[in-house]
Design a protein around this motif. Sequence first.
Motif, PDB file in Angstrom:
ATOM      1  N   ALA A 270       9.117 -15.076  28.429  1.00 61.01           N
ATOM      2  CA  ALA A 270       7.713 -15.117  28.856  1.00 61.01           C
ATOM      3  C   ALA A 270       6.801 -15.522  27.702  1.00 61.01           C
ATOM      4  O   ALA A 270       5.884 -16.332  27.864  1.00 61.01           O
ATOM      5  N   GLY A 271       7.051 -14.977  26.512  1.00 60.81           N
ATOM      6  CA  GLY A 271       6.233 -15.315  25.360  1.00 60.81           C
ATOM      7  C   GLY A 271       6.368 -16.776  24.962  1.00 60.81           C
ATOM      8  O   GLY A 271       5.381 -17.418  24.568  1.00 60.81           O
ATOM      9  N   ALA A 272       7.590 -17.325  25.060  1.00 57.60           N
ATOM     10  CA  ALA A 272       7.813 -18.720  24.698  1.00 57.60           C
ATOM     11  C   ALA A 272       7.077 -19.670  25.634  1.00 57.60           C
ATOM     12  O   ALA A 272       6.730 -20.789  25.238  1.00 57.60           O
ATOM     13  N   ILE A 273       6.823 -19.257  26.861  1.00 60.00           N
ATOM     14  CA  ILE A 273       6.044 -20.072  27.793  1.00 60.00           C
ATOM     15  C   ILE A 273       4.549 -19.800  27.619  1.00 60.00           C
ATOM     16  O   ILE A 273       3.709 -20.692  27.795  1.00 60.00           O
ATOM     17  N   TYR A 274       4.212 -18.574  27.249  1.00 60.50           N
ATOM     18  CA  TYR A 274       2.810 -18.208  27.068  1.00 60.50           C
ATOM     19  C   TYR A 274       2.157 -19.004  25.937  1.00 60.50           C
ATOM     20  O   TYR A 274       0.988 -19.390  26.033  1.00 60.50           O
ATOM     21  N   ALA A 275       2.901 -19.244  24.848  1.00 62.12           N
ATOM     22  CA  ALA A 275       2.323 -19.933  23.686  1.00 62.12           C
ATOM     23  C   ALA A 275       1.814 -21.328  24.038  1.00 62.12           C
ATOM     24  O   ALA A 275       0.656 -21.648  23.758  1.00 62.12           O
ATOM     25  N   PRO A 276       2.626 -22.215  24.649  1.00 63.98           N
ATOM     26  CA  PRO A 276       2.075 -23.528  25.017  1.00 63.98           C
ATOM     27  C   PRO A 276       1.085 -23.467  26.176  1.00 63.98           C
ATOM     28  O   PRO A 276       0.286 -24.388  26.345  1.00 63.98           O
TER      29      PRO A 276
ATOM     30  N   SER B 284      10.121   2.006  28.267  1.00 65.41           N
ATOM     31  CA  SER B 284       9.823   1.145  27.123  1.00 65.41           C
ATOM     32  C   SER B 284       8.337   0.820  27.089  1.00 65.41           C
ATOM     33  O   SER B 284       7.761   0.429  28.104  1.00 65.41           O
ATOM     34  N   LEU B 285       7.747   0.967  25.920  1.00 64.95           N
ATOM     35  CA  LEU B 285       6.366   0.559  25.686  1.00 64.95           C
ATOM     36  C   LEU B 285       6.324  -0.587  24.676  1.00 64.95           C
ATOM     37  O   LEU B 285       5.331  -0.778  23.983  1.00 64.95           O
ATOM     38  N   ALA B 286       7.398  -1.363  24.626  1.00 65.18           N
ATOM     39  CA  ALA B 286       7.487  -2.437  23.643  1.00 65.18           C
ATOM     40  C   ALA B 286       7.573  -3.816  24.277  1.00 65.18           C
ATOM     41  O   ALA B 286       7.747  -4.796  23.557  1.00 65.18           O
ATOM     42  N   GLN B 287       7.456  -3.917  25.604  1.00 67.77           N
ATOM     43  CA  GLN B 287       7.635  -5.220  26.232  1.00 67.77           C
ATOM     44  C   GLN B 287       6.582  -6.220  25.774  1.00 67.77           C
ATOM     45  O   GLN B 287       6.872  -7.404  25.596  1.00 67.77           O
ATOM     46  N   GLY B 288       5.355  -5.771  25.579  1.00 65.86           N
ATOM     47  CA  GLY B 288       4.312  -6.656  25.076  1.00 65.86           C
ATOM     48  C   GLY B 288       4.642  -7.193  23.693  1.00 65.86           C
ATOM     49  O   GLY B 288       4.322  -8.348  23.371  1.00 65.86           O
ATOM     50  N   ALA B 289       5.286  -6.367  22.861  1.00 63.72           N
ATOM     51  CA  ALA B 289       5.687  -6.823  21.531  1.00 63.72           C
ATOM     52  C   ALA B 289       6.737  -7.926  21.630  1.00 63.72           C
ATOM     53  O   ALA B 289       6.711  -8.892  20.851  1.00 63.72           O
ATOM     54  N   PHE B 290       7.649  -7.814  22.585  1.00 61.25           N
ATOM     55  CA  PHE B 290       8.667  -8.856  22.756  1.00 61.25           C
ATOM     56  C   PHE B 290       8.040 -10.154  23.261  1.00 61.25           C
ATOM     57  O   PHE B 290       8.478 -11.246  22.878  1.00 61.25           O
ATOM     58  N   VAL B 291       7.029 -10.036  24.105  1.00 64.62           N
ATOM     59  CA  VAL B 291       6.292 -11.235  24.507  1.00 64.62           C
ATOM     60  C   VAL B 291       5.670 -11.895  23.275  1.00 64.62           C
ATOM     61  O   VAL B 291       5.708 -13.126  23.119  1.00 64.62           O
ATOM     62  N   GLY B 292       5.131 -11.076  22.378  1.00 67.43           N
ATOM     63  CA  GLY B 292       4.555 -11.597  21.149  1.00 67.43           C
ATOM     64  C   GLY B 292       5.587 -12.258  20.248  1.00 67.43           C
ATOM     65  O   GLY B 292       5.338 -13.322  19.662  1.00 67.43           O
ATOM     66  N   VAL B 293       6.762 -11.640  20.122  1.00 66.85           N
ATOM     67  CA  VAL B 293       7.835 -12.233  19.303  1.00 66.85           C
ATOM     68  C   VAL B 293       8.222 -13.598  19.860  1.00 66.85           C
ATOM     69  O   VAL B 293       8.361 -14.579  19.109  1.00 66.85           O
ATOM     70  N   GLY B 294       8.379 -13.689  21.187  1.00 68.20           N
ATOM     71  CA  GLY B 294       8.716 -14.968  21.797  1.00 68.20           C
ATOM     72  C   GLY B 294       7.616 -15.999  21.621  1.00 68.20           C
ATOM     73  O   GLY B 294       7.894 -17.180  21.368  1.00 68.20           O
TER      74      GLY B 294
END
Length: 332
Positions: free
Chosen positions: A222-228, A59-69
């Motif tokens: 991971a993305g949901a924690i990255y935002a704050p 998979s080369l989409a994990q970064g995109a899922f971090v972005g979605v979160g």
Amino acid sequence: MSAIGKYIRPALGLAVVAALILVPMSFSRYGLFILSQWAVMTIAAMGLNLTLGYAGQVSLAQGAFVGVGAYAAAIMTTHGLPLASALVVAMLLCFAIGWLLGYPALRVQHHYLAFVTLAFSTLAFLVFRNESWLTGGTYGISNIPRPHIFGFATGKPLPFYYVCLGMLGLVTSATWWLIRSPWGRAFVALRENPIRAQSLGVDTRRYTLMAFAIGSALGGVAGAIYAPLTQYIDPVPFDLSLSLDLLMMVIVGGSGSFFGPFLGAMIAVLLPEWLRFTEGYYLLLYAIAVILLLIWSPTGILGILDRYLADRRTKVASAQRALAKSRLETAQ
């Protein structure tokens, strides 16, 4: 010796946890941010390790899922909703998208599948950048609040570091249980020999989709924690380079090893900071270090440890056979 080894691993684990809790108390604001970023990236790498290392799906989409979160959490929390709700929504949204993205994995494999996930990563980046009515476009979303947990504010770096560390602990416990469950064994069977797994009654279709969905959901967490953590997001951090970085974390740490993402994220996040004393050469030295590591051990850091332990077991077994043979000759 085995009795001692039985207690060494739990003691070592407790020492690491204690160090992660106590040592950062003396860190600067920037040091706490980097350590928090390590915790967040480890969660995302654990999801990719589940998809790639255990289920064998590229998979080369994990970064995109971090972005979605991250965008889900940013949009919801800036409109007054709690981070816990945003975390659940991000996880479920990424799970659903990952389930749908897993369907191409039922028909294509290896680099063909990588191209499919690459296309999704590009599509997600374009949505982040162009749909300004939702994501803020190139201006991004700012003033993302940090939560209050049981009445305690986490606005300062140290309390929010503990939020990141606590989330890492929860994800680690859940993943540990999953890997040792029948699902985890089915993922490994799917990676090793899907035809044999199917002949043994494993529903390869369902488990392929499940591997993608759960791995993607961890990216959303991971993305949901990255935002704050950053309190400001724009499309740039979620381009293809993040997916490649996460892929490198899994491979460098040891694909298919439970603790591989921890070590891989440490190399990817912390090593460049440790090399900053070299000024303009630190990225060059970092790249050379990673290349040499993969040349020496294609199975990653934990692959070196596995080889060492295998060699040691072989030497011990040879010594035991030699001793048994010597005793037998003496007895005769």
